[in-house]
Design a protein around this motif. Structure first.
Motif, PDB file in Angstrom:
ATOM      1  N   ALA A   1       0.851  -1.197   0.000  1.00  0.00           N
ATOM      2  CA  ALA A   1       0.000   0.000   0.000  1.00  0.00           C
ATOM      3  C   ALA A   1       0.884   1.244   0.000  1.00  0.00           C
ATOM      4  O   ALA A   1       1.972   1.250   0.576  1.00  0.00           O
ATOM      5  N   MET A   2       0.405   2.288  -0.644  1.00  0.00           N
ATOM      6  CA  MET A   2       1.166   3.532  -0.739  1.00  0.00           C
ATOM      7  C   MET A   2       0.894   4.442   0.457  1.00  0.00           C
ATOM      8  O   MET A   2       1.003   5.642   0.351  1.00  0.00           O
ATOM      9  N   VAL A   3       0.510   3.864   1.577  1.00  0.00           N
ATOM     10  CA  VAL A   3       0.148   4.639   2.761  1.00  0.00           C
ATOM     11  C   VAL A   3       1.321   4.676   3.734  1.00  0.00           C
ATOM     12  O   VAL A   3       1.869   3.640   4.097  1.00  0.00           O
ATOM     13  N   TYR A   4       1.689   5.890   4.122  1.00  0.00           N
ATOM     14  CA  TYR A   4       2.700   6.073   5.153  1.00  0.00           C
ATOM     15  C   TYR A   4       2.001   6.255   6.489  1.00  0.00           C
ATOM     16  O   TYR A   4       0.901   6.795   6.561  1.00  0.00           O
ATOM     17  N   ARG A   5       2.674   5.840   7.546  1.00  0.00           N
ATOM     18  CA  ARG A   5       2.171   6.029   8.904  1.00  0.00           C
ATOM     19  C   ARG A   5       3.353   6.467   9.763  1.00  0.00           C
ATOM     20  O   ARG A   5       4.437   5.909   9.655  1.00  0.00           O
ATOM     21  N   THR A   6       3.120   7.473  10.616  1.00  0.00           N
ATOM     22  CA  THR A   6       4.201   7.890  11.503  1.00  0.00           C
ATOM     23  C   THR A   6       4.383   6.837  12.580  1.00  0.00           C
ATOM     24  O   THR A   6       3.476   6.059  12.864  1.00  0.00           O
ATOM     25  N   MET A   7       5.542   6.832  13.181  1.00  0.00           N
ATOM     26  CA  MET A   7       5.776   5.927  14.297  1.00  0.00           C
ATOM     27  C   MET A   7       4.972   6.379  15.508  1.00  0.00           C
ATOM     28  O   MET A   7       4.832   5.629  16.462  1.00  0.00           O
ATOM     29  N   GLY A   8       4.440   7.590  15.446  1.00  0.00           N
ATOM     30  CA  GLY A   8       3.498   8.076  16.457  1.00  0.00           C
ATOM     31  C   GLY A   8       2.069   7.722  16.093  1.00  0.00           C
ATOM     32  O   GLY A   8       1.118   8.221  16.676  1.00  0.00           O
ATOM     33  N   ASN A   9       1.885   6.863  15.051  1.00  0.00           N
ATOM     34  CA  ASN A   9       0.612   6.283  14.637  1.00  0.00           C
ATOM     35  C   ASN A   9      -0.361   7.263  13.985  1.00  0.00           C
ATOM     36  O   ASN A   9      -1.563   7.181  14.197  1.00  0.00           O
ATOM     37  N   LYS A  10       0.137   8.163  13.161  1.00  0.00           N
ATOM     38  CA  LYS A  10      -0.727   9.044  12.378  1.00  0.00           C
ATOM     39  C   LYS A  10      -0.571   8.694  10.906  1.00  0.00           C
ATOM     40  O   LYS A  10       0.527   8.407  10.437  1.00  0.00           O
ATOM     41  N   ILE A  11      -1.680   8.722  10.185  1.00  0.00           N
ATOM     42  CA  ILE A  11      -1.654   8.473   8.742  1.00  0.00           C
ATOM     43  C   ILE A  11      -1.077   9.708   8.052  1.00  0.00           C
ATOM     44  O   ILE A  11      -1.389  10.849   8.417  1.00  0.00           O
ATOM     45  N   VAL A  12      -0.227   9.462   7.039  1.00  0.00           N
ATOM     46  CA  VAL A  12       0.402  10.547   6.286  1.00  0.00           C
ATOM     47  C   VAL A  12      -0.101  10.505   4.855  1.00  0.00           C
ATOM     48  O   VAL A  12      -0.090   9.449   4.223  1.00  0.00           O
ATOM     49  N   LYS A  13      -0.567  11.661   4.367  1.00  0.00           N
ATOM     50  CA  LYS A  13      -0.976  11.787   2.970  1.00  0.00           C
ATOM     51  C   LYS A  13       0.122  12.554   2.258  1.00  0.00           C
ATOM     52  O   LYS A  13       0.260  13.754   2.429  1.00  0.00           O
ATOM     53  N   TYR A  14       0.923  11.821   1.488  1.00  0.00           N
ATOM     54  CA  TYR A  14       2.054  12.435   0.801  1.00  0.00           C
ATOM     55  C   TYR A  14       2.110  11.967  -0.645  1.00  0.00           C
ATOM     56  O   TYR A  14       1.999  10.776  -0.918  1.00  0.00           O
ATOM     57  N   GLU A  15       2.251  12.927  -1.530  1.00  0.00           N
ATOM     58  CA  GLU A  15       2.461  12.627  -2.939  1.00  0.00           C
ATOM     59  C   GLU A  15       3.653  13.450  -3.399  1.00  0.00           C
ATOM     60  O   GLU A  15       3.714  14.655  -3.138  1.00  0.00           O
ATOM     61  N   ALA A  16       4.597  12.792  -4.065  1.00  0.00           N
ATOM     62  CA  ALA A  16       5.773  13.501  -4.570  1.00  0.00           C
ATOM     63  C   ALA A  16       5.332  14.652  -5.474  1.00  0.00           C
ATOM     64  O   ALA A  16       4.297  14.580  -6.125  1.00  0.00           O
ATOM     65  N   ASN A  17       6.119  15.697  -5.498  1.00  0.00           N
ATOM     66  CA  ASN A  17       5.888  16.891  -6.317  1.00  0.00           C
ATOM     67  C   ASN A  17       4.700  17.735  -5.864  1.00  0.00           C
ATOM     68  O   ASN A  17       4.213  18.560  -6.621  1.00  0.00           O
ATOM     69  N   HIS A  18       4.202  17.520  -4.655  1.00  0.00           N
ATOM     70  CA  HIS A  18       3.156  18.367  -4.108  1.00  0.00           C
ATOM     71  C   HIS A  18       3.772  19.373  -3.145  1.00  0.00           C
ATOM     72  O   HIS A  18       4.888  19.189  -2.664  1.00  0.00           O
ATOM     73  N   THR A  19       3.026  20.408  -2.827  1.00  0.00           N
ATOM     74  CA  THR A  19       3.566  21.475  -1.972  1.00  0.00           C
ATOM     75  C   THR A  19       3.143  21.337  -0.516  1.00  0.00           C
ATOM     76  O   THR A  19       3.512  22.171   0.300  1.00  0.00           O
ATOM     77  N   SER A  20       2.375  20.295  -0.209  1.00  0.00           N
ATOM     78  CA  SER A  20       1.976  20.089   1.182  1.00  0.00           C
ATOM     79  C   SER A  20       1.872  18.601   1.467  1.00  0.00           C
ATOM     80  O   SER A  20       1.865  17.765   0.561  1.00  0.00           O
ATOM     81  N   VAL A  21       1.788  18.305   2.751  1.00  0.00           N
ATOM     82  CA  VAL A  21       1.656  16.925   3.209  1.00  0.00           C
ATOM     83  C   VAL A  21       0.663  16.918   4.366  1.00  0.00           C
ATOM     84  O   VAL A  21       0.667  17.823   5.196  1.00  0.00           O
ATOM     85  N   GLY A  22      -0.200  15.920   4.408  1.00  0.00           N
ATOM     86  CA  GLY A  22      -1.141  15.772   5.508  1.00  0.00           C
ATOM     87  C   GLY A  22      -0.589  14.791   6.518  1.00  0.00           C
ATOM     88  O   GLY A  22      -0.171  13.684   6.159  1.00  0.00           O
ATOM     89  N   ILE A  23      -0.576  15.204   7.778  1.00  0.00           N
ATOM     90  CA  ILE A  23      -0.071  14.350   8.854  1.00  0.00           C
ATOM     91  C   ILE A  23      -1.165  14.299   9.915  1.00  0.00           C
ATOM     92  O   ILE A  23      -1.390  15.288  10.618  1.00  0.00           O
ATOM     93  N   GLY A  24      -1.842  13.171  10.016  1.00  0.00           N
ATOM     94  CA  GLY A  24      -2.983  13.099  10.914  1.00  0.00           C
ATOM     95  C   GLY A  24      -4.027  14.091  10.438  1.00  0.00           C
ATOM     96  O   GLY A  24      -4.459  14.053   9.293  1.00  0.00           O
ATOM     97  N   ASN A  25      -4.400  15.027  11.300  1.00  0.00           N
ATOM     98  CA  ASN A  25      -5.407  16.014  10.916  1.00  0.00           C
ATOM     99  C   ASN A  25      -4.809  17.392  10.637  1.00  0.00           C
ATOM    100  O   ASN A  25      -5.536  18.377  10.614  1.00  0.00           O
TER     101      ASN A  25
END
Length: 150
Positions: A101-125
């Motif tokens: 799966a292309m889903v990242y998760r922090t070791m602090g257990n938050k889902i990360v929404k990251y796509e290369a070449n984008h200007t932002s990243v979602g970390i949890g909320n």
């Protein structure tokens, strides 16, 4: 069957390269010091199986912690579990195997929404703007942000 990890010399070189890359980026040197003093290299023992995102908070974001907290975090006498937890909030991983799966998760257990070449990243909320990103080999991506992940 015994489980093997990345060779120690490869791990140490990768971690040294990571620390140097962070220290070399203007406005992000404090987190480089934090990495250097804490020696969190064991978090990357599975470079062969995982891809990692390392979120690098800016010097300005770290300085907003206040002098006492900043000093204790960046220049500790001894690294503690609290330091490791702070590091883990800024480290995400995902499996790099075929069909993973292309889903990242922090070791602090938050889902990360990251796509290369984008200007932002979602970390949890939260949504963090990317100031800069850099690749450190196929397994590690450094994402320079202007905030701390809580």
């Amino acid at each position: 069957a015994t489980q093997e990890f990345v060779a120690k010399d490869v791990l140490e070189k990768t971690y040294a390269d990571l620390t140097e890359a962070v220290k070399a980026r203007e406005g992000y040197k404090h987190y480089g010091e934090f990495l250097d003093r804490g020696r969190y290299l064991n978090s990357f023992m599975r470079l062969d199986m995982f891809q990692y995102l390392v979120f690098i908070p800016s010097d300005a974001a770290l300085e907003q912690l206040g002098n006492d907290r900043f000093t204790q975090l960046i220049y500790p006498e001894v690294a503690t579990k609290e330091h490791l937890e702070f590091f883990h909030r800024h480290l995400a991983f995902r499996s790099s195997g075929a069909g993973a799966a292309m889903v990242y998760r922090t070791m602090g257990n938050k889902i990360v929404k990251y796509e290369a070449n984008h200007t932002s990243v979602g970390i949890g909320n939260i949504e963090a703007s990317l100031e800069h990103d850099a690749s450190l080999g196929p397994a590690i991506r450094l994402l320079f942000i202007n905030q701390i992940i809580q």
